[in-house]
Design an enzyme around this catalytic site. Structure first.
Site, PDB file in Angstrom:
ATOM      1  N   CYS A 247       4.042   6.928   3.274  1.00 19.83           N
ATOM      2  CA  CYS A 247       5.187   7.153   4.168  1.00 19.83           C
ATOM      3  C   CYS A 247       5.706   8.574   4.064  1.00 19.83           C
ATOM      4  O   CYS A 247       6.140   9.159   5.050  1.00 19.83           O
ATOM      5  CB  CYS A 247       6.297   6.171   3.834  1.00 19.83           C
ATOM      6  SG  CYS A 247       6.762   6.202   2.099  1.00 19.83           S
TER       7      CYS A 247
ATOM      8  N   GLU B 167      13.721   1.259   4.590  1.00 18.55           N
ATOM      9  CA  GLU B 167      12.898   2.385   4.153  1.00 18.55           C
ATOM     10  C   GLU B 167      11.738   2.457   5.143  1.00 18.55           C
ATOM     11  O   GLU B 167      10.821   1.635   5.090  1.00 18.55           O
ATOM     12  CB  GLU B 167      12.343   2.147   2.739  1.00 18.55           C
ATOM     13  CG  GLU B 167      13.362   1.682   1.715  1.00 18.55           C
ATOM     14  CD  GLU B 167      14.299   2.784   1.270  1.00 18.55           C
ATOM     15  OE1 GLU B 167      13.980   3.963   1.472  1.00 18.55           O
ATOM     16  OE2 GLU B 167      15.372   2.446   0.735  1.00 18.55           O
TER      17      GLU B 167
HETATM   18  P1  NAD Z   1       5.124  -3.359   8.893  1.00 19.17           P
HETATM   19  O1  NAD Z   1       6.482  -2.994   9.388  1.00 19.17           O
HETATM   20  O2  NAD Z   1       4.117  -3.793   9.859  1.00 19.17           O
HETATM   21  O3  NAD Z   1       5.231  -4.530   7.811  1.00 19.17           O
HETATM   22  C1  NAD Z   1       6.053  -4.425   6.668  1.00 19.17           C
HETATM   23  C2  NAD Z   1       6.446  -5.822   6.217  1.00 19.17           C
HETATM   24  O4  NAD Z   1       7.286  -6.416   7.203  1.00 19.17           O
HETATM   25  C3  NAD Z   1       5.260  -6.762   6.029  1.00 19.17           C
HETATM   26  O5  NAD Z   1       5.476  -7.572   4.888  1.00 19.17           O
HETATM   27  C4  NAD Z   1       5.298  -7.595   7.304  1.00 19.17           C
HETATM   28  O6  NAD Z   1       4.706  -8.861   7.160  1.00 19.17           O
HETATM   29  C5  NAD Z   1       6.797  -7.720   7.519  1.00 19.17           C
HETATM   30  N1  NAD Z   1       7.199  -8.058   8.905  1.00 19.17           N
HETATM   31  C6  NAD Z   1       6.472  -7.920  10.049  1.00 19.17           C
HETATM   32  N2  NAD Z   1       7.182  -8.356  11.106  1.00 19.17           N
HETATM   33  C7  NAD Z   1       8.385  -8.778  10.620  1.00 19.17           C
HETATM   34  C8  NAD Z   1       9.562  -9.318  11.232  1.00 19.17           C
HETATM   35  N3  NAD Z   1       9.653  -9.523  12.550  1.00 19.17           N
HETATM   36  N4  NAD Z   1      10.614  -9.612  10.440  1.00 19.17           N
HETATM   37  C9  NAD Z   1      10.570  -9.383   9.107  1.00 19.17           C
HETATM   38  N5  NAD Z   1       9.480  -8.889   8.472  1.00 19.17           N
HETATM   39  C10 NAD Z   1       8.398  -8.586   9.227  1.00 19.17           C
HETATM   40  O7  NAD Z   1       4.645  -2.083   8.058  1.00 19.17           O
HETATM   41  P2  NAD Z   1       3.249  -1.850   7.318  1.00 19.17           P
HETATM   42  O8  NAD Z   1       2.206  -1.602   8.347  1.00 19.17           O
HETATM   43  O9  NAD Z   1       3.033  -2.931   6.307  1.00 19.17           O
HETATM   44  O10 NAD Z   1       3.571  -0.500   6.510  1.00 19.17           O
HETATM   45  C11 NAD Z   1       3.459   0.766   7.040  1.00 19.17           C
HETATM   46  C12 NAD Z   1       4.823   1.335   7.387  1.00 19.17           C
HETATM   47  O11 NAD Z   1       5.675   1.318   6.236  1.00 19.17           O
HETATM   48  C13 NAD Z   1       4.744   2.790   7.787  1.00 19.17           C
HETATM   49  O12 NAD Z   1       5.576   3.032   8.885  1.00 19.17           O
HETATM   50  C14 NAD Z   1       5.273   3.519   6.558  1.00 19.17           C
HETATM   51  O13 NAD Z   1       5.786   4.802   6.801  1.00 19.17           O
HETATM   52  C15 NAD Z   1       6.309   2.579   6.074  1.00 19.17           C
HETATM   53  N6  NAD Z   1       6.631   2.847   4.661  1.00 19.17           N
HETATM   54  C16 NAD Z   1       7.854   3.371   4.332  1.00 19.17           C
HETATM   55  C17 NAD Z   1       8.158   3.657   3.004  1.00 19.17           C
HETATM   56  C18 NAD Z   1       9.496   4.217   2.583  1.00 19.17           C
HETATM   57  O14 NAD Z   1       9.814   4.159   1.403  1.00 19.17           O
HETATM   58  N7  NAD Z   1      10.286   4.752   3.485  1.00 19.17           N
HETATM   59  C19 NAD Z   1       7.208   3.392   2.023  1.00 19.17           C
HETATM   60  C20 NAD Z   1       5.978   2.859   2.395  1.00 19.17           C
HETATM   61  C21 NAD Z   1       5.705   2.572   3.727  1.00 19.17           C
END
Ligand code: NAD
Length: 471
Positions: free
Chosen positions: A279, A245
């Protein structure tokens, strides 16, 4: 000061393997508000082993047993809503009214939706002599972002538990507090040992350990595109299912049939909600060229009237989540100006009088669809208004994006709205503010491949088994 240095593994609060910790900063005042432990791959091994041990019994539990657990969780969740809201405000800066309102409402809504779906979900179907059975996929790694923290956790944990899966949750460091309280809620509700586990820490450590783990059967990830891509690569060697997502750059189309352009004001207000960190935010506002001046004036007036300030007070918008996020948003505002987009509200720097805290001015640009601010996800309170010449042009602009998470169409002619909805390449199209907890939510294109919310969200956690010659 919150001190959350224990993990929830195998039905108990346990000490992490290592001693590494991280101080967390309140984005409203830049002061340290608490501390979490940063886990290791060894902590993940323990949590996965507990989930694996719990799987045989939980996967064979009855629908009634799982419903009983979800109902007990609901009672605990309702009792802790105030604590969750306070944690959300402190960790990511959502105004108290939003944290205690829509944030927790979404969490409870997903719980109710999981209960309703489970009450009547069809896990078996006969196809002639064949019985087709939907079975829980196994141990699930759930990786979530900070922006709507309780929404993101509950939309994964409850469907996973409802379908008989066991889970290891890895919340974001920036929203560790609300996840900790959710673990307390599940513990108080009597979740069987090992069915739900939570390990806090860095994505590059805990997330990677889950994605590569041979004993994890699927990953459900919500977050950024770049991390989603990395997770798919990390998960490839173990051929686990990966549900993504990801982000968006969603169009908000206002049709020209309304007597006033009042929906422009709603579009601006909803963009600024949660400091633009949504998002599915309608971050490209498409308005008929013939009414553009009227719409621009209203958009600027609405953005300038947004009350920004300390989220514990009576404000519409708090800070963005972190210094890093503040810097990213500021650099997009600078880029918009440099690209020649017309700035009609907000702009660089903090709002007047807010020198401390990660506050951003509610900002509105006018641009065409080619600029970086119109094409990339900014994840801050920055709206881009784009004029269109007729419906075909609006649809073309709406679809001219790498993303496909959501779209909004507002107009008085519902038949016209419906026709446009059919032609937009996105997973959720909201007509005139429609909202539904049972509606599947997820992306086309680079917005991901998963579908969450309600009964459709169960599919991510189920395997399909055919028993041929069953009779
Ligand atoms: P992010 O991708 O930086 O982090 C998300 C999660 O992934 C965190 O828990 C982080 O610690 C973890 N993570 C980081 N590196 C990783 C790796 N190498 N392997 C596995 N996990 C890892 O995102 P963010 O800054 O927390 O959130 C913002 C983003 O989320 C935006 O792009 C937003 O659009 C998206 N988002 C999407 C939805 C949806 O339903 N489509 C909903 C909310 C947010």
């Amino acid at each position: 000061m919150r001190d959350y240095r224990m993990f929830y593994i195998d039905g108990a609060w346990v000490e992490p393997e290592g001693t590494e910790t991280q101080d967390l900063v309140n984005p409203a005042n830049e002061k340290i508000s608490g501390r979490i432990a940063l886990g290791s791959a060894g902590d993940v091994d323990k949590a996965v082993a507990a989930a694996r041990r719990a799987f045989p019994a939980w996967s064979r539990s009855t629908r009634e047993e799982r419903l009983a657990l979800l109902r007990r969780i609901k009672a605990e969740f309702e009792a802790r809503q105030g604590d969750l809201a306070a944690a959300i405000t402190e960790e990511m800066g959502a105004p108290a009214s939003l944290a205690g309102g829509f944030h927790t409402f979404l969490g409870l809504g997903h719980l109710d939706a999981a209960i309703t779906a489970l009450e009547s979900y069809t896990f078996e179907e006969k196809l002639g002599d064949t019985l087709v059975v939907q079975e829980p996929i196994g141990v699930c790694g759930l990786i979530t972002p900070w922006n709507w923290p309780i929404n993101q956790v509950t939309v994964k944990v409850f469907p996973a538990l409802a379908t008989g899966c066991t889970v290891v949750l890895k919340p974001p460091q920036l929203a560790a507090y609300s996840a900790q309280i959710l673990a307390e809620i599940l513990d108080a509700a009597g979740v069987p040992a090992g069915v739900f586990n939570m390990v806090q820490g860095k994505g590059s450590v805990i997330g990677t350990a889950l994605s590569t783990h041979p004993d994890v059967d699927m990953i459900s990830f919500t977050g950024s595109e770049s991390v989603g891509v990395q997770i798919q690569k990390d998960a490839a060697d173990t051929v686990k299912r990966v549900c993504l997502e990801l982000g968006g750059k969603s169009p908000y189309i206002v049709l020209d049939d309304a007597s006033t352009m009042e929906r422009v004001a709603s579009a601006v207000s909803s963009m600024m909600m949660n400091s633009g960190q949504t998002c599915s935010a309608g971050s490209r506002l498409l308005v008929p060229a013939a009414r553009f001046e009227e719409a621009k004036a209203l958009a600027a007036k609405t953005a300038e009237a947004v009350a920004v300030g300390d989220p514990s007070g009576n404000v519409a918008m708090g800070p963005v989540v972190s210094k890093e996020q503040f810097d990213t948003v500021q650099s997009y505002i600078a880029q918009g100006i440099a690209e020649g987009a017309e700035l009609i509200a907000g702009g660089p720097g903090r709002p007047e009088g807010l020198e401390v805290g990660f506050y951003v001015k509610p900002t509105v640009f006018v641009s065409d669809n080619s600029t970086a601010i119109a094409r990339e996800e900014i994840f801050g309170p920055v709206l881009v208004m784009i004029p269109y010449e007729g419906i075909e042009d609006a649809i073309a602009i709406a679809n001219d994006t790498d993303f496909g998470l959501a779209a909004y169409v507002d107009g008085e002619d519902i038949a016209a709205c419906r026709a446009i909805a059919r032609r937009i390449r996105a997973g959720a199209i909201y007509l005139n503010g429609g909202f539904d907890f049972a509606a599947p939510f997820g992306g086309y294109k680079r917005s991901g491949n998963g579908r969450e919310w309600g009964a459709h969200g169960f599919a991510e956690y189920l395997e399909t088994k055919s028993i041929l010659g069953h009779g």
